[in-house]
Motif scaffolding. Structure first.
Motif, PDB file in Angstrom:
ATOM      1  N   SER A  39      36.073 -11.160 -15.427  1.00  0.00           N
ATOM      2  CA  SER A  39      35.148 -12.146 -15.940  1.00  0.00           C
ATOM      3  C   SER A  39      35.233 -12.111 -17.461  1.00  0.00           C
ATOM      4  CB  SER A  39      33.728 -11.883 -15.429  1.00  0.00           C
ATOM      5  OG  SER A  39      32.884 -12.940 -15.817  1.00  0.00           O
ATOM      6  N   LEU A  40      34.499 -11.220 -18.127  1.00  0.00           N
ATOM      7  CA  LEU A  40      34.473 -11.254 -19.592  1.00  0.00           C
ATOM      8  C   LEU A  40      35.832 -11.045 -20.230  1.00  0.00           C
ATOM      9  CD1 LEU A  40      33.300  -8.306 -21.699  1.00  0.00           C
ATOM     10  CD2 LEU A  40      33.773  -7.918 -19.297  1.00  0.00           C
ATOM     11  N   THR A  41      36.752 -10.372 -19.572  1.00  0.00           N
ATOM     12  CA  THR A  41      38.070 -10.121 -20.161  1.00  0.00           C
ATOM     13  C   THR A  41      39.020 -11.300 -19.976  1.00  0.00           C
ATOM     14  OG1 THR A  41      38.628  -8.869 -18.174  1.00  0.00           O
ATOM     15  CG2 THR A  41      37.940  -7.610 -20.116  1.00  0.00           C
ATOM     16  N   GLY A  42      38.673 -12.251 -19.145  1.00  0.00           N
ATOM     17  CA  GLY A  42      39.367 -13.531 -19.045  1.00  0.00           C
ATOM     18  C   GLY A  42      40.872 -13.501 -18.916  1.00  0.00           C
ATOM     19  N   GLY A  43      41.425 -12.509 -18.251  1.00  0.00           N
ATOM     20  CA  GLY A  43      42.869 -12.434 -18.062  1.00  0.00           C
ATOM     21  C   GLY A  43      43.554 -11.397 -18.931  1.00  0.00           C
ATOM     22  N   MET A  44      42.832 -10.812 -19.877  1.00  0.00           N
ATOM     23  CA  MET A  44      43.433  -9.813 -20.770  1.00  0.00           C
ATOM     24  C   MET A  44      43.881  -8.566 -20.020  1.00  0.00           C
ATOM     25  SD  MET A  44      40.934  -9.991 -24.121  1.00  0.00           S
ATOM     26  CE  MET A  44      41.860  -8.793 -25.068  1.00  0.00           C
ATOM     27  N   LEU A  45      43.117  -8.167 -19.007  1.00  0.00           N
ATOM     28  CA  LEU A  45      43.459  -6.979 -18.232  1.00  0.00           C
ATOM     29  C   LEU A  45      44.747  -7.219 -17.453  1.00  0.00           C
ATOM     30  CD1 LEU A  45      42.882  -4.154 -17.144  1.00  0.00           C
ATOM     31  CD2 LEU A  45      41.203  -5.169 -15.587  1.00  0.00           C
ATOM     32  N   ALA A  46      44.839  -8.346 -16.780  1.00  0.00           N
ATOM     33  CA  ALA A  46      46.067  -8.681 -16.043  1.00  0.00           C
ATOM     34  C   ALA A  46      47.244  -8.784 -17.002  1.00  0.00           C
ATOM     35  CB  ALA A  46      45.885  -9.990 -15.279  1.00  0.00           C
ATOM     36  N   ALA A  47      47.029  -9.379 -18.172  1.00  0.00           N
ATOM     37  CA  ALA A  47      48.113  -9.513 -19.150  1.00  0.00           C
ATOM     38  C   ALA A  47      48.608  -8.148 -19.609  1.00  0.00           C
ATOM     39  CB  ALA A  47      47.654 -10.336 -20.347  1.00  0.00           C
ATOM     40  N   ALA A  48      47.700  -7.222 -19.850  1.00  0.00           N
ATOM     41  CA  ALA A  48      48.108  -5.867 -20.259  1.00  0.00           C
ATOM     42  C   ALA A  48      48.931  -5.201 -19.158  1.00  0.00           C
ATOM     43  CB  ALA A  48      46.874  -5.020 -20.592  1.00  0.00           C
ATOM     44  N   LEU A  49      48.539  -5.423 -17.922  1.00  0.00           N
ATOM     45  CA  LEU A  49      49.261  -4.809 -16.800  1.00  0.00           C
ATOM     46  C   LEU A  49      50.648  -5.416 -16.613  1.00  0.00           C
ATOM     47  CD1 LEU A  49      46.210  -4.500 -14.434  1.00  0.00           C
ATOM     48  CD2 LEU A  49      47.619  -2.579 -15.233  1.00  0.00           C
ATOM     49  N   VAL A  50      50.768  -6.729 -16.746  1.00  0.00           N
ATOM     50  CA  VAL A  50      52.078  -7.352 -16.516  1.00  0.00           C
ATOM     51  C   VAL A  50      53.011  -7.239 -17.708  1.00  0.00           C
ATOM     52  CG1 VAL A  50      51.194  -8.917 -14.752  1.00  0.00           C
ATOM     53  CG2 VAL A  50      51.375  -9.704 -17.109  1.00  0.00           C
ATOM     54  N   ASP A  51      52.501  -6.801 -18.844  1.00  0.00           N
ATOM     55  CA  ASP A  51      53.368  -6.548 -19.995  1.00  0.00           C
ATOM     56  C   ASP A  51      54.270  -5.337 -19.768  1.00  0.00           C
ATOM     57  OD1 ASP A  51      52.710  -8.703 -21.566  1.00  0.00           O
ATOM     58  OD2 ASP A  51      51.288  -7.603 -22.831  1.00  0.00           O
ATOM     59  N   THR A 112      35.984  -6.461 -14.026  1.00  0.00           N
ATOM     60  CA  THR A 112      35.224  -6.447 -15.279  1.00  0.00           C
ATOM     61  C   THR A 112      34.196  -7.567 -15.281  1.00  0.00           C
ATOM     62  OG1 THR A 112      36.697  -7.985 -16.478  1.00  0.00           O
ATOM     63  CG2 THR A 112      37.275  -5.645 -16.543  1.00  0.00           C
ATOM     64  N   THR A 113      33.014  -7.282 -15.797  1.00  0.00           N
ATOM     65  CA  THR A 113      32.012  -8.303 -16.076  1.00  0.00           C
ATOM     66  C   THR A 113      31.179  -7.817 -17.249  1.00  0.00           C
ATOM     67  OG1 THR A 113      30.381  -9.823 -15.117  1.00  0.00           O
ATOM     68  CG2 THR A 113      30.204  -7.513 -14.465  1.00  0.00           C
ATOM     69  N   GLY A 114      30.562  -8.753 -17.951  1.00  0.00           N
ATOM     70  CA  GLY A 114      29.744  -8.351 -19.085  1.00  0.00           C
ATOM     71  C   GLY A 114      29.528  -9.495 -20.055  1.00  0.00           C
ATOM     72  N   VAL A 115      29.047  -9.118 -21.243  1.00  0.00           N
ATOM     73  CA  VAL A 115      28.725 -10.085 -22.288  1.00  0.00           C
ATOM     74  C   VAL A 115      29.523  -9.732 -23.535  1.00  0.00           C
ATOM     75  CG1 VAL A 115      26.894 -11.165 -23.635  1.00  0.00           C
ATOM     76  CG2 VAL A 115      26.385 -10.256 -21.357  1.00  0.00           C
ATOM     77  N   ALA A 116      30.495 -10.577 -23.854  1.00  0.00           N
ATOM     78  CA  ALA A 116      31.323 -10.343 -25.039  1.00  0.00           C
ATOM     79  C   ALA A 116      30.729 -10.991 -26.286  1.00  0.00           C
ATOM     80  CB  ALA A 116      32.737 -10.870 -24.808  1.00  0.00           C
ATOM     81  N   GLY A 117      29.848 -11.958 -26.112  1.00  0.00           N
ATOM     82  CA  GLY A 117      29.223 -12.604 -27.258  1.00  0.00           C
ATOM     83  C   GLY A 117      29.812 -13.970 -27.522  1.00  0.00           C
ATOM     84  N   PRO A 118      29.300 -14.655 -28.451  1.00  0.00           N
ATOM     85  CA  PRO A 118      28.434 -14.146 -29.511  1.00  0.00           C
ATOM     86  C   PRO A 118      26.950 -14.082 -29.148  1.00  0.00           C
ATOM     87  CG  PRO A 118      28.940 -16.441 -29.950  1.00  0.00           C
ATOM     88  CD  PRO A 118      29.698 -16.053 -28.697  1.00  0.00           C
ATOM     89  N   ASP A 119      26.545 -14.671 -28.024  1.00  0.00           N
ATOM     90  CA  ASP A 119      25.129 -14.714 -27.668  1.00  0.00           C
ATOM     91  C   ASP A 119      24.855 -13.876 -26.425  1.00  0.00           C
ATOM     92  OD1 ASP A 119      24.538 -16.655 -29.687  1.00  0.00           O
ATOM     93  OD2 ASP A 119      25.467 -18.179 -28.400  1.00  0.00           O
ATOM     94  N   PRO A 120      23.604 -13.386 -26.267  1.00  0.00           N
ATOM     95  CA  PRO A 120      23.218 -12.688 -25.035  1.00  0.00           C
ATOM     96  C   PRO A 120      23.358 -13.623 -23.828  1.00  0.00           C
ATOM     97  CG  PRO A 120      21.555 -12.415 -26.746  1.00  0.00           C
ATOM     98  CD  PRO A 120      22.513 -13.463 -27.234  1.00  0.00           C
ATOM     99  N   GLN A 121      23.432 -13.028 -22.638  1.00  0.00           N
ATOM    100  CA  GLN A 121      23.527 -13.807 -21.404  1.00  0.00           C
ATOM    101  C   GLN A 121      22.580 -13.224 -20.370  1.00  0.00           C
ATOM    102  OE1 GLN A 121      27.516 -14.110 -19.745  1.00  0.00           O
ATOM    103  NE2 GLN A 121      26.687 -14.459 -17.709  1.00  0.00           N
ATOM    104  N   ASP A 122      21.792 -14.068 -19.757  1.00  0.00           N
ATOM    105  CA  ASP A 122      20.864 -13.650 -18.690  1.00  0.00           C
ATOM    106  C   ASP A 122      20.040 -12.423 -19.084  1.00  0.00           C
ATOM    107  OD1 ASP A 122      21.892 -15.710 -17.096  1.00  0.00           O
ATOM    108  OD2 ASP A 122      23.389 -14.405 -16.176  1.00  0.00           O
ATOM    109  N   GLY A 123      19.619 -12.365 -20.343  1.00  0.00           N
ATOM    110  CA  GLY A 123      18.803 -11.243 -20.803  1.00  0.00           C
ATOM    111  C   GLY A 123      19.595  -9.991 -21.155  1.00  0.00           C
ATOM    112  N   ASN A 124      20.912 -10.064 -21.058  1.00  0.00           N
ATOM    113  CA  ASN A 124      21.758  -8.918 -21.397  1.00  0.00           C
ATOM    114  C   ASN A 124      22.310  -9.094 -22.804  1.00  0.00           C
ATOM    115  OD1 ASN A 124      21.991  -7.404 -18.757  1.00  0.00           O
ATOM    116  ND2 ASN A 124      22.619  -9.445 -18.125  1.00  0.00           N
TER     117      ASN A 124
END
Length: 177
Positions: A39-51, A112-124
């Motif tokens: 979710s929050l990493t938006g494909g970065m994790l898969a990209a790191a793995l396939v590199d 992965t899930t979370g809040v990368a910013g710039p604003d809070p999400q759902d109180g997080n």
């Protein structure tokens, strides 16, 4: 970008490449495979793995479930849970990891899930991150609180997810975690 920032970014990239290579080596050693739900990493994790050269021997694929409804409809995350707690939740990431593992037929699911910013999400607040792994040994979730700009939080989440999987892979096979 300043020279110092470029140097720091290059060091982070080298660290991610090293972690991803370690993950693939550990998976190969076990004869295991990996699927990723992001979710929050938006494909970065898969990209790191396939590199990593030879990634196809252990990496089954990924689902970038950025929208909350995709977490439910594709990964099987409980809709009631999402309605009550939102997408940024440790139980959600556990279900994402289990769902992608099942969906793509992998030995391990990493999410992965979370809040990368710039604003809070759902109180997080920004920097709230949940990382989860599901495998034969059971599942494990960590919830680091990260700081920095959006890109920094996302890169740190990728690094943390790879470290979490390595910790799971270091467990004796057949044990519960």
């Amino acid at each position: 970008m300043t020279e110092a920032a470029e140097t720091a970014e290059a060091a982070e990239a080298a660290e991610l490449a090293e972690l991803a290579a370690e993950v693939h080596a550990a998976l190969r050693e076990r004869g295991a495979t990996l699927a990723v739900a992001e979710s929050l990493t938006g494909g970065m994790l898969a990209a790191a793995l396939v590199d990593v050269p030879g990634a196809s021997a252990t990496f089954r694929g990924s689902v970038t479930a950025y929208a909350t409804d995709v977490k439910a409809s594709v990964l099987g995350v409980d809709e009631g849970l999402l309605a009550v707690r939102g997408a940024v939740d440790p139980v959600v990431v556990r279900q994402m990891a289990a769902g992608v593992r099942r969906l793509l037929g992998a030995t391990y699911g990493l999410a992965t899930t979370g809040v990368a910013g710039p604003d809070p999400q759902d109180g997080n607040p920004v920097g709230t991150v949940h990382l989860g792994v599901a495998g034969p040994e059971g599942s494990l979730v960590v919830s680091p609180v990260l700081s920095g700009a959006r890109g920094t939080v996302r890169r740190a989440a990728v690094s943390g997810a790879l470290e979490l999987l390595l910790a799971q892979l270091a467990q004796p096979q057949g044990g519960q975690s």
